[in-house]
Design a protein around this motif. Structure first.
Motif, PDB file in Angstrom:
ATOM      1  N   GLY A   1       0.431   7.013   5.940  1.00 35.19           N
ATOM      2  CA  GLY A   1      -0.646   7.191   4.964  1.00 35.19           C
ATOM      3  C   GLY A   1      -1.799   8.001   5.542  1.00 35.19           C
ATOM      4  O   GLY A   1      -2.352   8.884   4.887  1.00 35.19           O
TER       5      GLY A   1
ATOM      6  N   LEU B   1       0.221   8.684  -5.094  1.00 34.23           N
ATOM      7  CA  LEU B   1      -0.837   9.677  -4.876  1.00 34.23           C
ATOM      8  C   LEU B   1      -0.329  10.958  -4.212  1.00 34.23           C
ATOM      9  O   LEU B   1      -1.013  11.984  -4.231  1.00 34.23           O
ATOM     10  CB  LEU B   1      -1.957   9.079  -4.016  1.00 34.23           C
ATOM     11  CG  LEU B   1      -2.682   7.866  -4.588  1.00 34.23           C
ATOM     12  CD1 LEU B   1      -3.708   7.340  -3.590  1.00 34.23           C
ATOM     13  CD2 LEU B   1      -3.376   8.207  -5.913  1.00 34.23           C
TER      14      LEU B   1
ATOM     15  N   ILE C   1       0.820  -1.209   0.000  1.00 34.35           N
ATOM     16  CA  ILE C   1       0.000   0.000   0.000  1.00 34.35           C
ATOM     17  C   ILE C   1       0.861   1.269   0.000  1.00 34.35           C
ATOM     18  O   ILE C   1       0.434   2.319  -0.508  1.00 34.35           O
ATOM     19  CB  ILE C   1      -0.986  -0.013   1.194  1.00 34.35           C
ATOM     20  CG1 ILE C   1      -2.056   1.074   1.080  1.00 34.35           C
ATOM     21  CG2 ILE C   1      -0.268   0.135   2.502  1.00 34.35           C
ATOM     22  CD1 ILE C   1      -3.090   0.792   0.060  1.00 34.35           C
TER      23      ILE C   1
ATOM     24  N   ALA D   1      -2.981  11.728   4.374  1.00 34.02           N
ATOM     25  CA  ALA D   1      -4.368  11.967   3.978  1.00 34.02           C
ATOM     26  C   ALA D   1      -4.959  13.132   4.769  1.00 34.02           C
ATOM     27  O   ALA D   1      -5.557  14.046   4.191  1.00 34.02           O
ATOM     28  CB  ALA D   1      -5.201  10.698   4.195  1.00 34.02           C
TER      29      ALA D   1
ATOM     30  N   LYS E   1      -6.901  11.766  -4.964  1.00 32.42           N
ATOM     31  CA  LYS E   1      -7.904  10.701  -5.035  1.00 32.42           C
ATOM     32  C   LYS E   1      -7.346   9.512  -5.825  1.00 32.42           C
ATOM     33  O   LYS E   1      -6.550   9.695  -6.739  1.00 32.42           O
ATOM     34  CB  LYS E   1      -9.161  11.255  -5.720  1.00 32.42           C
ATOM     35  CG  LYS E   1     -10.358  10.337  -5.698  1.00 32.42           C
ATOM     36  CD  LYS E   1     -11.649  11.088  -5.995  1.00 32.42           C
ATOM     37  CE  LYS E   1     -11.777  11.515  -7.441  1.00 32.42           C
ATOM     38  NZ  LYS E   1     -13.125  12.051  -7.735  1.00 32.42           N
ATOM     39  N   TYR E   2      -7.780   8.309  -5.457  1.00 28.17           N
ATOM     40  CA  TYR E   2      -7.359   7.100  -6.171  1.00 28.17           C
ATOM     41  C   TYR E   2      -8.403   6.726  -7.209  1.00 28.17           C
ATOM     42  O   TYR E   2      -9.509   6.304  -6.866  1.00 28.17           O
ATOM     43  CB  TYR E   2      -7.170   5.957  -5.175  1.00 28.17           C
ATOM     44  CG  TYR E   2      -6.721   4.666  -5.811  1.00 28.17           C
ATOM     45  CD1 TYR E   2      -5.384   4.458  -6.117  1.00 28.17           C
ATOM     46  CD2 TYR E   2      -7.634   3.667  -6.122  1.00 28.17           C
ATOM     47  CE1 TYR E   2      -4.963   3.280  -6.701  1.00 28.17           C
ATOM     48  CE2 TYR E   2      -7.223   2.483  -6.708  1.00 28.17           C
ATOM     49  CZ  TYR E   2      -5.893   2.297  -6.989  1.00 28.17           C
ATOM     50  OH  TYR E   2      -5.477   1.136  -7.571  1.00 28.17           O
ATOM     51  N   GLY E   3      -8.067   6.861  -8.469  1.00 25.84           N
ATOM     52  CA  GLY E   3      -8.991   6.436  -9.538  1.00 25.84           C
ATOM     53  C   GLY E   3     -10.137   7.407  -9.730  1.00 25.84           C
ATOM     54  O   GLY E   3     -10.325   8.340  -8.937  1.00 25.84           O
ATOM     55  N   ALA E   4     -10.862   7.190 -10.805  1.00 22.21           N
ATOM     56  CA  ALA E   4     -11.944   8.120 -11.154  1.00 22.21           C
ATOM     57  C   ALA E   4     -13.259   7.651 -10.549  1.00 22.21           C
ATOM     58  O   ALA E   4     -13.393   6.505 -10.133  1.00 22.21           O
ATOM     59  CB  ALA E   4     -12.072   8.226 -12.660  1.00 22.21           C
TER      60      ALA E   4
ATOM     61  N   VAL F   1       1.238   2.927  -3.225  1.00 23.41           N
ATOM     62  CA  VAL F   1       0.073   3.702  -3.656  1.00 23.41           C
ATOM     63  C   VAL F   1       0.147   5.114  -3.082  1.00 23.41           C
ATOM     64  O   VAL F   1      -0.110   6.099  -3.783  1.00 23.41           O
ATOM     65  CB  VAL F   1      -1.243   3.000  -3.237  1.00 23.41           C
ATOM     66  CG1 VAL F   1      -2.449   3.771  -3.757  1.00 23.41           C
ATOM     67  CG2 VAL F   1      -1.262   1.565  -3.749  1.00 23.41           C
ATOM     68  N   TRP F   2       0.522   5.213  -1.810  1.00 25.44           N
ATOM     69  CA  TRP F   2       0.702   6.559  -1.239  1.00 25.44           C
ATOM     70  C   TRP F   2       1.756   7.325  -2.039  1.00 25.44           C
ATOM     71  O   TRP F   2       1.613   8.521  -2.288  1.00 25.44           O
ATOM     72  CB  TRP F   2       1.138   6.488   0.226  1.00 25.44           C
ATOM     73  CG  TRP F   2       0.187   5.780   1.133  1.00 25.44           C
ATOM     74  CD1 TRP F   2      -1.181   5.778   1.044  1.00 25.44           C
ATOM     75  CD2 TRP F   2       0.509   4.959   2.256  1.00 25.44           C
ATOM     76  NE1 TRP F   2      -1.712   5.009   2.056  1.00 25.44           N
ATOM     77  CE2 TRP F   2      -0.712   4.498   2.800  1.00 25.44           C
ATOM     78  CE3 TRP F   2       1.703   4.574   2.858  1.00 25.44           C
ATOM     79  CZ2 TRP F   2      -0.755   3.674   3.926  1.00 25.44           C
ATOM     80  CZ3 TRP F   2       1.654   3.760   3.973  1.00 25.44           C
ATOM     81  CH2 TRP F   2       0.449   3.305   4.500  1.00 25.44           C
TER      82      TRP F   2
ATOM     83  N   LEU G   1      -2.577  13.636  -0.273  1.00 24.76           N
ATOM     84  CA  LEU G   1      -2.779  12.503  -1.193  1.00 24.76           C
ATOM     85  C   LEU G   1      -3.944  12.819  -2.134  1.00 24.76           C
ATOM     86  O   LEU G   1      -5.023  13.208  -1.691  1.00 24.76           O
ATOM     87  CB  LEU G   1      -3.115  11.226  -0.417  1.00 24.76           C
ATOM     88  CG  LEU G   1      -2.060  10.642   0.511  1.00 24.76           C
ATOM     89  CD1 LEU G   1      -2.598   9.378   1.177  1.00 24.76           C
ATOM     90  CD2 LEU G   1      -0.764  10.330  -0.232  1.00 24.76           C
TER      91      LEU G   1
END
Lengths: 404, 404
Positions: B390, B10, B3, B394, B401-404, B6-7, B399
């Motif tokens: 993380g 982002l 994970i 946030a 947004k992850y994805g639409a 991912v941070w 960070l």
């Protein structure tokens, strides 16, 4: 080990029916002037009664600190870990307008933009042109731009300055960088191919962009386009194949209908309103399906508008309609959300969302109201969102025993 | 999927400031005679008030049942999973004395030991000689021992019987086993190289050990050395590159200053005292940094001394100084620990540590005191320590947004 592969192995055809009632973005934060979160302030006798008869908990949808978009948020609820099943912006945009993507289509998200006389980007969103202008431009482009190859392209309006571009043909790769420079005063980037199989795609995209720029030369604001998120569409493994679920989606908004199609679910015709959706669920409920996804959009929209009271009203409206679901008496009824959209933030957030699982086999805890704080003390604890499908399957008797 | 990557994807340059106030080893266990844990017994009005306005929880720093050393404990808090970013004892020892390690240096931890006339180890710690004796011996060794190669060696005091050995030169590998036999009555082990590139290192180490033994022949207790944790130093990816954090460390103790440098943080000059550290944070707080690490050492030291009352006093002292942090009004203030050091155990332990996150976007729970038990009922739940960064990112709006 990915636990979802174990559910795949254990899932069988028998068992009960599962209903997911997903209140988009319903998780919130306290507004001190209002006396709590949206869920706490709303009068929800039916949801609270259901909470009293359910197992409650919190779901961290994608991961700690991660603010999910709607696509990843729903994939997680359906048992598709968004970190593994990574669907890009191009494909999600196409799904979002219910474009009928075929395997190996190349999709990209498009912004109409203002390109100045020197060829530099001066506005990445072309002054946020109206959707009607967008429609006129798309038609003009489809009319005048042609690509010289054995295949088709599609160019479709999303909304305002946003559109979708799709290439369909043989031997096209999707490894192109964004042409959007993410800043102004510089030219758009060249779509230099990042793999051998994407060379032809790059040539076609270049030709498309050049022709579009000529076609748009007489426009005031939208004088060019920027493209992002090129991706070759590969359908995800179907939820039927993974979890033996025959699923159906009841939703009005294209994104949620699209995500459901992406995992092989059927989709009912647009009901056209909240109450109509609850009624559509009743109509479709029967022998054909064992997994029902009922989507409520406006809890998210009101949150994004920073409209606390509006979000409270949506929640109360859902509460009044809840008996239309409970009277179906599904074997498992899940109420949860795809992410939080606190009105005090006016945007999606990373905060865990409340969840309740109602079932004959649910370990009923002493949670008496359906909200973030009460559910935080429930028996389900705080869990990754992707675990929800496993629990739903288990409570529906749809998973065999593991080992002897 | 890790994970933290991912941070990394982002994280962006914008967002607020984060302050970490780390009370080393503050987690404790109940002493029934004292009426609770160190945190429960301490009078901490300021920490408790902060808890009332924060999200609280527990962090399992490295993993269930794992008692962290200070190095891994802090790496975890900074978002460097110690199971992945494995920094060995040699490098940590060198960092611990603020030795300026260069990439590819070979570092090892050294114990002065007593070697008897038969060549067997009779005391693995040379009777825990005083630090001043250690300094004299190191000087003597540096004076008389020379290694015949195109490079340098360094031999530095840590404390008591502990020292650090560093080899700097071309083509040196770090794959050598410990020479410490971990028992007495047997000879030290030979540093047999475990890879081709470590043969030269092994020759140099053998030559060094032999010469040292001659030089120390006239000593009473420290008549030889044992070496452990050979490692080639590779700097970790910088926290700036991973999480877009420009960090600064405010600490007096070398280990924490060293770990901060290891991940590319700046380090203020040693403040020289607890209050001075809080004041140094105030001085450095400003535009240059967005991540501040303020370290309190004595909560750990008193715990290791089994000094319950002393640890309580340190906690109360921190509580009195807390306003010097809160008046800075950072966007995110985290209070936590790198591990537990219960006074009733007199050593580090695996028990989860309390954590609170204070931020405009924190989901404030009903935890009213900052201690292990109260935080165990907080909204953050019980989590791996590596998730903290993380959540901090946030809450600071750092960070996307992850994805639409």
């Amino acid at each position: 080990m990915d636990i979802s592969t174990v559910w795949e192995d254990l899932a069988w055809q028998q068992g009960g029916k599962i209903v997911y009632l997903i209140l988009d973005g319903v998780g919130g934060l306290s507004d001190l002037d209002k006396g709590g979160t949206e869920l706490q302030v709303a009068q929800t006798p039916n949801l609270d009664q259901l909470a009293k008869e359910s197992s409650c908990g919190l779901l961290e949808i994608v991961g700690p600190g991660i603010t999910p978009g709607s696509g990843p948020g729903h994939l997680s609820l359906f048992g598709y870990d968004p970190l593994k099943y990574n669907v890009g912006r191009g494909v999600l945009s196409a799904l979002g307008i219910e474009f009928d993507l075929k395997e190996n289509d190349i999709a990209a998200r498009v912004n109409f933009a203002t390109i100045d006389k020197q060829g530099n980007v001066s506005d990445r969103r072309a002054g946020r042109i109206a959707t009607e202008v967008n429609r006129r431009l798309c038609e003009k482009i489809r009319d005048k731009v042609s690509l010289d190859f054995e295949g088709d392209y599609f160019f479709e309006t999303v909304s305002e300055h946003r559109a979708v571009f799709v290439l369909r043909g043989q031997g096209l790769g999707g490894n192109l960088p964004d042409t959007d420079p993410q800043t102004t005063g510089v030219p758009a980037k060249d779509p230099t191919p990042e793999s051998e199989d994407s060379k032809k795609t790059a040539e076609l995209v270049r030709s498309f962009i050049d022709q579009v720029q000529q076609v748009l030369a007489d426009e005031d604001q939208a004088t060019g386009i920027l493209m992002r998120g090129f991706e070759r569409y590969q359908p995800l493994p179907a939820i039927r194949d993974r979890f033996k679920l025959d699923g159906v989606c009841v939703a009005d908004y294209p994104m949620y209908r699209g995500v459901s199609r992406l995992i092989g679910m059927d989709v009912v015709p647009r009901p056209g309103g909240m109450k109509q959706r609850f009624q559509a669920l009743q109509e479709v409920y029967g022998e054909k399906y064992n997994f029902y996804f009922l989507h409520v959009k406006h809890s998210d929209s009101k949150g994004e508008d920073s409209n606390f009271e509006g979000k409270v009203k949506v929640i109360e409206e859902v509460d009044q309609l809840l008996p239309l679901v409970t009277e179906l008496n599904p074997d498992v009824l899940v109420v949860s959300a795809d992410h939080s959209t606190p009105a005090v933030m006016g945007q999606h957030s990373w905060h865990p969302v409340p969840v309740m699982i109602h079932s004959k086999y649910a370990k009923v805890d002493d949670v008496a109201t359906f909200d973030e704080y009460a559910c935080g003390r429930g028996m389900l604890g705080l869990r990754p969102g992707v675990q929800l499908i496993g629990l739903a399957l288990a409570h529906a008797g749809r998973l065999r025993k593991y080992g002897a």
